[in-house]
Design a protein around this motif. Structure first.
Motif, short mmCIF file in Angstrom:
data_model
loop_
_atom_site.label_atom_id
_atom_site.label_comp_id
_atom_site.label_asym_id
_atom_site.label_seq_id
_atom_site.Cartn_x
_atom_site.Cartn_y
_atom_site.Cartn_z
N MET A 57 0.85 -1.19 0.00
CA MET A 57 0.00 0.00 0.00
C MET A 57 0.88 1.23 0.00
O MET A 57 1.74 1.40 0.86
CB MET A 57 -0.87 -0.01 1.26
N SER A 96 -5.91 3.91 -6.15
CA SER A 96 -5.44 4.11 -4.77
C SER A 96 -6.59 4.49 -3.85
O SER A 96 -6.63 4.07 -2.68
CB SER A 96 -4.34 5.17 -4.73
N GLU A 147 -8.56 1.45 -3.06
CA GLU A 147 -7.89 0.68 -2.01
C GLU A 147 -8.21 1.25 -0.63
O GLU A 147 -8.47 0.50 0.32
CB GLU A 147 -6.38 0.70 -2.24
N TYR A 188 -5.03 0.08 7.84
CA TYR A 188 -4.29 -0.94 7.09
C TYR A 188 -3.32 -1.69 8.03
O TYR A 188 -3.20 -2.92 7.97
CB TYR A 188 -3.52 -0.32 5.93
N GLN A 225 -3.42 -5.63 8.81
CA GLN A 225 -2.26 -6.51 8.59
C GLN A 225 -1.97 -7.32 9.85
O GLN A 225 -1.70 -8.54 9.77
CB GLN A 225 -1.05 -5.69 8.20
N PRO A 244 6.13 -10.74 1.24
CA PRO A 244 5.04 -10.57 2.20
C PRO A 244 4.82 -11.84 3.02
O PRO A 244 5.13 -12.95 2.58
CB PRO A 244 3.83 -10.29 1.31
N GLU A 300 -0.23 -11.12 5.21
CA GLU A 300 -0.24 -9.92 4.38
C GLU A 300 -0.69 -10.24 2.96
O GLU A 300 -1.44 -9.47 2.34
CB GLU A 300 1.14 -9.27 4.37
N GLU A 301 -0.23 -11.35 2.44
CA GLU A 301 -0.63 -11.76 1.09
C GLU A 301 -2.13 -12.05 1.04
O GLU A 301 -2.81 -11.70 0.06
CB GLU A 301 0.16 -13.00 0.67
N TYR A 347 -3.95 -8.72 1.10
CA TYR A 347 -3.88 -8.08 -0.22
C TYR A 347 -4.88 -8.70 -1.18
O TYR A 347 -5.57 -7.99 -1.92
CB TYR A 347 -2.45 -8.20 -0.77
N LEU A 374 -8.41 -7.48 -0.37
CA LEU A 374 -8.61 -6.09 -0.80
C LEU A 374 -8.79 -6.01 -2.32
O LEU A 374 -9.64 -5.27 -2.82
CB LEU A 374 -7.42 -5.23 -0.36
N MET A 375 -7.99 -6.79 -3.05
CA MET A 375 -8.10 -6.78 -4.51
C MET A 375 -9.47 -7.33 -4.95
O MET A 375 -10.07 -6.80 -5.91
CB MET A 375 -6.98 -7.61 -5.15
#
Length: 425
Positions: free
Chosen positions: A1, A304, A307, A356, A360, A379, A383-384, A387, A390-391
């Protein structure tokens, strides 16, 4: 991020209050006495800082060169500013400003470093300064390489520390609560005392710029002689108005997810947009003019912001929140105008940043802190996973942009941005 972060160099210095030391020369109102006559330098007639150079040379804080010149555009090194501040401390505490001669085998500047370090040590030993601040002060002094050119921030920070160590406090003649590119209370205290005036109409500090001898002389002369201090009110700097030409509270982008829309005003969008304008400009500096692809700016800005919205929505689903106390403890008080951002924009950015970090931590507790692949910067599994979630949310989002955003002249905005010292580039 990717986030634009506030400077990690904020020094938690106490504001200076109104008093003069006993060392002030009688009759002239100067902060320190005149100890000599200034020479007639060969290169100072008609130069903008001529009077300031006369003042600082009369106090012995600065000297000319062996060839009879002063060299106002010449650089100052770490050894120079430490010597200046060591002399200043001696003068402020009743001495004549003369430092010990270097012993055999010492460099010319070693007595200055030793003298100022001893003063700071005495200040810490008396308990007149918090332990953390005392340690930070000594670190600052130890991190000034003698031979390297110095930046404005380093000089001013050391100057503020020297004044505080000597128990010198200055009257405020201005009422300045913020400059666009710096938030240190110590720096602001010198603005309010009329000693710093900034480099543009917004009062931008330019702490990362190299300091020359003429600039240092001007700062010191205003410190020494109250008659040379400057009263002024800087113009406010606003990313929306001064860079993008938008009304801060106008509707800019609407991001919808799961039937609920996040309505983002121009002041929230502006920092992200300017960040991507800056990024494209930096690409051009590295890879050439064709790398400055402004067509990517709006797309990357929306991504961004999506996100950010995903972070806030996911945190809400998991019951994760951020308190005002946490925000203040991490970033300090919100000061409208810092980096040209409104209070609302700073609150948005700071909240998303902390959310964030909390997400995490929660994901790493749930899924593990082991790295996905044994490579530098890889990561963790948590964390992966975060991510990926979020995606997934971002792929389901729909963004609508207001006509004012779609029609922005990004080329002109980028030019205004990179030419503005107030943005802190």
């Amino acid at each position: 991020m990717t986030k634009r972060r506030f400077s990690a160099l904020f020094l938690t210095l106490a504001l200076l209050f109104c008093s003069l030391p006993a060392a002030a020369a009688e009759g002239d109102g100067w902060l320190v006495p005149k100890v000599r006559e200034a020479p007639a330098f060969t290169d100072m007639a008609g130069v903008w800082c001529e009077d300031a150079v006369q003042t600082v040379c009369q106090t012995g804080l600065m000297q000319g060169r062996s060839d009879g010149s002063f060299g106002p555009s010449g650089e100052l090194t770490g050894a120079h500013i430490v010597t200046i501040c060591a002399r200043l401390y001696v003068l402020l505490t009743g001495g004549d400003g003369v430092l010990p001669e270097p012993a055999e085998g010492q460099e010319w500047y070693d007595p200055a470093y030793a003298s100022l370090s001893q003063a700071l040590d005495r200040m810490g030993a008396t308990g007149s300064t918090p332990t953390a601040l005392h340690a930070q002060t000594l670190d600052l002094l130890e991190d000034i390489p003698p031979a390297d050119p110095v930046h404005r921030q380093t000089f001013v920070s050391l100057l503020v520390e020297t004044l505080q160590t000597a128990d010198v406090t200055l009257p405020s003649i201005n009422q300045i609560t913020v400059v666009p590119d710096f938030r240190s209370p110590g720096v602001l205290s010198l603005y309010n005392a009329g000693i710093l005036t900034g480099s543009d109409q917004y009062g931008s500090f330019g702490g990362g710029e190299l300091l020359n001898r003429g600039q240092a002389a001007a700062i010191l002369a205003r410190l020494v002689d109250p008659a040379q201090r400057v009263t002024f009110t800087p113009a406010p700097f606003d990313l929306c108005a001064d860079v993008l030409g938008l009304e801060a509270d106008s509707q800019a982008i609407s991001i919808e997810y799961d039937g609920i829309a996040a309505e983002l005003s121009a002041d929230i969008v502006a920092p992200a947009l300017c960040e991507h304008l800056e990024r494209q400009y930096n690409r051009m500096l590295v890879d050439g003019p064709n790398a400055n692809d402004l067509d990517l700016v709006l797309r990357d800005t929306i991504a961004s912001l999506e996100e950010d919205v995903a972070i806030s929505r996911l945190a809400a689903q998991l019951g994760i929140t951020v308190t005002d106390a946490e925000l203040k403890g991490t970033f300090g008080a919100v000061i409208p105008g810092y980096l040209g951002m409104t209070a609302v924009a700073q609150q948005w950015e700071n909240t998303c940043f902390l959310l964030y970090n909390k997400l995490q931590d929660a994901y790493e507790e749930e899924y593990g802190i082991e790295v996905v692949a044994p490579s530098p910067g890889a990561p963790s599994i948590g964390e992966e996973t975060l991510y990926g979630d979020l995606m997934d949310m971002m792929e389901q989002m729909t963004a609508l942009t207001a006509p004012e955003i779609q029609d922005l002249d990004l080329d002109a905005a980028q030019t205004r941005l990179v030419n503005s010292s107030a943005y802190g580039l």
